[in-house]
Design an enzyme around this catalytic site. Structure first.
Site, PDB file in Angstrom:
ATOM      1  N   GLU A 129       0.858  -1.201   0.000  1.00 30.86           N
ATOM      2  CA  GLU A 129       0.000   0.000   0.000  1.00 30.86           C
ATOM      3  C   GLU A 129       0.888   1.243   0.000  1.00 30.86           C
ATOM      4  O   GLU A 129       2.084   1.141   0.293  1.00 30.86           O
ATOM      5  CB  GLU A 129      -0.883  -0.010   1.255  1.00 30.86           C
ATOM      6  N   GLU A 245       6.831 -17.371  -3.579  1.00 31.61           N
ATOM      7  CA  GLU A 245       6.950 -16.232  -4.496  1.00 31.61           C
ATOM      8  C   GLU A 245       8.423 -15.874  -4.696  1.00 31.61           C
ATOM      9  O   GLU A 245       8.885 -15.659  -5.817  1.00 31.61           O
ATOM     10  CB  GLU A 245       6.212 -15.082  -3.825  1.00 31.61           C
TER      11      GLU A 245
END
Ligand SMILES: Cc1cc2nc3c(=O)[nH]c(=O)nc-3n(C[C@H](O)[C@H](O)[C@H](O)COP(=O)(O)OP(=O)(O)OC[C@H]3O[C@@H](n4cnc5c(N)ncnc54)[C@H](O)[C@@H]3O)c2cc1C
Length: 389
Positions: A129, A245
């Site tokens: 964010e 990931e």
């Protein structure tokens, strides 16, 4: 534990097939993607035709049923020929699709995976964010408030790979704003849900053409069935996902290093100065030897960690050995790739400094791999915390 030092026949065949696909289909797209931040609409559908989407997903949902090592070999091959597309592919295939496959309910998997595996839909992952980067969990402000059978999401997610072209997003939001790193829930948000918005497409210095955006959720109504994992346990989904990931992003650096070495060898043989090819100069030979060693060591390490990730039990990510190893592999591969790319430009001289050269496109790319999926500094924090425990 499997100590695997070379690929078996099947793995080599997967790498070769992905390399061929990368050279024939993805490489011709790379220059225009880089020049214009262009997104080739058909690329994902072509990957699906060749069985290269949903690589780690069970064939019953339309996937290829591969393990992480085989899937990582595809990332490596794509990284050689079109690293921007390799990044978009990893964001889709691993960050979103594999996470959904590992943690989603039967309902979500049946509803969403087939279209994510056949190239109809593109996926992305939203953790970061504007105010929450390295401290993604603690500083997270996106909220999800229960309203009957729905949750109302509000907040924004920055630097989201595939954001401008995505149909579904795995989004983390706080269902309890007072629970620090916890109180986080993972949601599968689909573009048709009211309140999904793309604030801006972001223009980057490298990996151009891989689409990046800020996604904004304004009173976005998400059905409770779209929770991935359990309410309030999203931190477990994030932490376990991040290891896979990282293991899956590392081979992009390996592929870029391999390509950088290849074009440096070619260039050094044909470029002549002082009446000789520059490859006859020992200082150039020294660079080529260093580049080879950096590439080979990172490839060996990355393959080893991918093999270990392939054997990790469900829920094993986010702690212990695999947590340290995945952070170490992605850190090492990115750092080595930066060294390889630096020498590549030096070997290319002025040619390497010109925007449209392939060496320049590669050079502008790698820095991201020291930033995304946790920065080098965060990777060092993980490794040292694990060693000192
Ligand atoms: C092109 C691109 C694609 C991305 N794709 C995605 C995506 O698909 N989904 C997604 O969720 N996110 C994505 N990201 C976000 C990425 O994961 C973050 O940029 C990254 O985690 C770092 O966060 P930040 O940029 O806010 O930097 P910050 O956290 O603000 O860090 C700034 C600097 O401070 C250092 N720092 C921070 N904390 C510490 C500490 N405790 N000790 C020492 N140093 C520290 C960092 O290492 C860095 O050097 C993407 C980013 C980019 C640029």
């Amino acid at each position: 534990m499997n100590h695997q030092f070379s690929l078996n026949e099947e793995q080599q065949a997967i790498l070769d097939a992905a390399d061929q696909f990368g050279r024939d289909v993805l490489y011709p797209l790379a220059e225009k993607m880089d020049n214009e931040e262009w997104w080739p609409e058909e690329a994902f559908k072509k990957m699906a035709e060749f069985g290269m989407l949903g690589t780690t997903v069970d064939p019953k949902y339309g996937g290829a049923g591969l393990d992480y090592l085989s899937s990582g070999l595809i990332a490596q091959a794509f990284g050689r020929w079109n690293h921007a597309m390799a990044l978009s592919w990893v964001a889709h295939d691993n960050l979103c699709v594999d996470n959904l496959y590992r943690n989603g309910s039967e309902y979500l998997k049946t509803k969403y995976l087939p279209n994510l595996c056949n190239g109809e839909h593109i996926g992305c992952l939203g953790i970061t964010e504007p105010g929450a980067g390295s401290d993604a969990l603690g500083s997270m402000r996106t909220s999800a408030v229960k309203d009957g059978d729905h949750y109302i999401l509000n907040g924004s997610k920055l630097y989201i790979t595939n954001g401008p072209v995505a149909d579904v997003a795995l989004v983390y939001a706080k269902t309890d704003l007072n629970a620090g790193n916890k109180g986080i829930t993972a949601f599968l948000v689909d573009k048709t849900m009211p309140g999904w918005g793309t604030a801006q497409k972001l223009i980057k210095m490298g990996f151009r053409g891989s689409q990046t955006a800020e996604l904004v959720f304004e009173n976005c109504r998400v059905p409770k069935e779209n929770i991935v994992g359990d309410e309030g346990r999203g931190h477990i989904v994030v932490m376990s996902g991040l290891d896979f990931e990282r293991a899956m992003i590392a081979p992009i650096s390996v592929g870029m290093s391999e390509r950088a070495l290849e074009i440096s060898l070619e260039f050094s043989k044909v470029r002549e100065q002082f009446g000789k090819s520059i490859s006859s100069f020992q200082m150039i030979q020294s660079k080529l030897a260093d580049m080879y060693v950096w590439t080979e060591t990172s490839k060996t390490f990355v393959h080893k960690v991918l093999a270990e990730a392939s054997q990790a039990e469900k829920g094993q990510g986010g702690r212990g050995h695999i947590h340290i190893q995945a952070a170490a592999a992605v850190m090492y591969a990115a750092n080595m790739c930066n060294k390889v790319l630096d020498e590549m430009v030096q070997i290319h001289g002025g040619n390497g400094y010109i925007w449209e050269s392939e060496s320049n496109r590669l050079y502008r790319g790698n820095k991201l791999l020291e930033i995304g999926a946790g920065t080098t500094e965060v990777r060092k924090l993980i490794i040292s915390a694990g060693l000192l425990r």
